[in-house]
Design a protein around this motif. Structure first.
Motif, mmCIF file in Angstrom:
data_model
loop_
_atom_site.group_PDB
_atom_site.id
_atom_site.type_symbol
_atom_site.label_atom_id
_atom_site.label_comp_id
_atom_site.label_asym_id
_atom_site.label_seq_id
_atom_site.Cartn_x
_atom_site.Cartn_y
_atom_site.Cartn_z
ATOM 1 N N SER A 43 0.808 -1.217 0.000
ATOM 2 C CA SER A 43 0.000 0.000 0.000
ATOM 3 C C SER A 43 0.841 1.266 0.000
ATOM 4 O O SER A 43 0.463 2.277 -0.581
ATOM 5 C CB SER A 43 -0.931 0.012 1.222
ATOM 6 O OG SER A 43 -1.768 -1.113 1.227
ATOM 7 N N ASN A 44 1.982 1.207 0.690
ATOM 8 C CA ASN A 44 2.896 2.346 0.750
ATOM 9 C C ASN A 44 4.316 1.847 0.514
ATOM 10 O O ASN A 44 4.891 1.190 1.384
ATOM 11 C CB ASN A 44 2.798 3.047 2.107
ATOM 12 C CG ASN A 44 3.719 4.248 2.214
ATOM 13 O OD1 ASN A 44 4.486 4.547 1.302
ATOM 14 N ND2 ASN A 44 3.662 4.950 3.333
ATOM 15 N N CYS A 51 -1.412 4.981 6.453
ATOM 16 C CA CYS A 51 -1.716 4.909 5.032
ATOM 17 C C CYS A 51 -3.223 4.799 4.908
ATOM 18 O O CYS A 51 -3.838 3.922 5.527
ATOM 19 C CB CYS A 51 -1.017 3.712 4.394
ATOM 20 S SG CYS A 51 -1.341 3.529 2.628
ATOM 21 N N LEU A 53 -6.462 4.055 2.652
ATOM 22 C CA LEU A 53 -6.901 3.371 1.441
ATOM 23 C C LEU A 53 -8.263 3.914 1.041
ATOM 24 O O LEU A 53 -9.215 3.880 1.824
ATOM 25 C CB LEU A 53 -6.982 1.860 1.662
ATOM 26 C CG LEU A 53 -5.680 1.159 2.043
ATOM 27 C CD1 LEU A 53 -5.915 -0.341 2.190
ATOM 28 C CD2 LEU A 53 -4.603 1.415 0.997
ATOM 29 N N GLY A 57 -9.314 1.815 -3.960
ATOM 30 C CA GLY A 57 -8.075 1.088 -3.738
ATOM 31 C C GLY A 57 -6.829 1.953 -3.765
ATOM 32 O O GLY A 57 -5.728 1.471 -3.487
ATOM 33 N N SER A 59 -4.009 4.644 -2.625
ATOM 34 C CA SER A 59 -3.390 4.905 -1.324
ATOM 35 C C SER A 59 -3.037 6.380 -1.184
ATOM 36 O O SER A 59 -2.581 7.018 -2.137
ATOM 37 C CB SER A 59 -2.111 4.078 -1.164
ATOM 38 O OG SER A 59 -2.388 2.700 -1.199
#
Length: 204
Positions: A43-44, A51, A53, A57, A59
């Motif tokens: 995600s990151n 983070c 979301l 979807g 980020s």
């Protein structure tokens, strides 16, 4: 929205407090970025929390970016001025509070990170970071003075960022007495400590 984070992270706490003050719903996903099994990089890519979301979807990361985005989602409890000197003042307070956190976390990692042998730790580096912490506290005390809040006459992101920094010192550096030499910060902290957003996000 989903928020990936750790309950011990002051940056995550800042985002959680803002979400609470804005009365926005979200799902919290706990993540330990120091675990060998962490999935945060999916995600990151920087491997950090918080983070956020999005529903699609995507980020959003870095706490400063996240709280700025969150503040636009609801007119309830505006925390960041839209423009001008007032906006710059709030963002500078946030930068000061986050800078205190950056320095204190670097000092703690130097002292405790398991990936470094005791003989590899630098007392000089720790002292340099802690000097930044104490200078930041002094600057906050001067900037707050006898005002009710850091920026203007209402609570803003400035106050949330500052109390998250102070709360982290209580959590990880209980030996530091920041209250006695900084009575204005002490008063602000105790006032903010009555808010549900503060109570419900205590670091764990």
């Amino acid at each position: 929205m989903k928020l990936i984070g750790a309950l011990s992270s002051p940056y995550v706490r800042k985002v959680r407090m803002v979400l609470a003050e804005k009365k926005l719903d979200y799902q919290f996903i706990p993540e330990n970025v120091w675990s060998d099994h962490t999935q945060i990089a999916a995600s990151n890519p920087l491997g950090k929390v918080p983070c956020l979301l999005m529903e699609g979807g995507e980020s959003v990361f870095d706490s400063r970016v996240i709280v700025e985005y969150i503040d636009t989602l609801s007119p309830v409890g505006k925390l960041i001025p839209s423009a001008g000197r007032e906006r710059a003042e709030v963002k500078t307070w946030e930068a000061l509070a986050d800078g205190l956190l950056d320095a204190s976390i670097l000092a703690r990692l130097e002292s405790t990170w398991a990936g470094r042998a005791e003989t590899e730790r630098s007392d000089a580096w720790i002292a340099r970071q802690m000097d930044k912490v104490h200078l930041a506290l002094q600057a906050m005390e001067r900037g707050l003075g006898d005002k009710a809040f850091c920026s203007g006459i209402h609570m803003s992101l400035s106050d949330i960022a500052v109390v998250c920094a102070l709360g982290y010192l209580d959590f990880r550096f209980p030996q530091i007495d920041w209250r006695s030499p900084h009575p204005s910060l002490h008063k602000l902290h105790d006032k903010m400590a009555l808010r549900a957003s503060f109570i419900d996000t205590q670091p764990q």
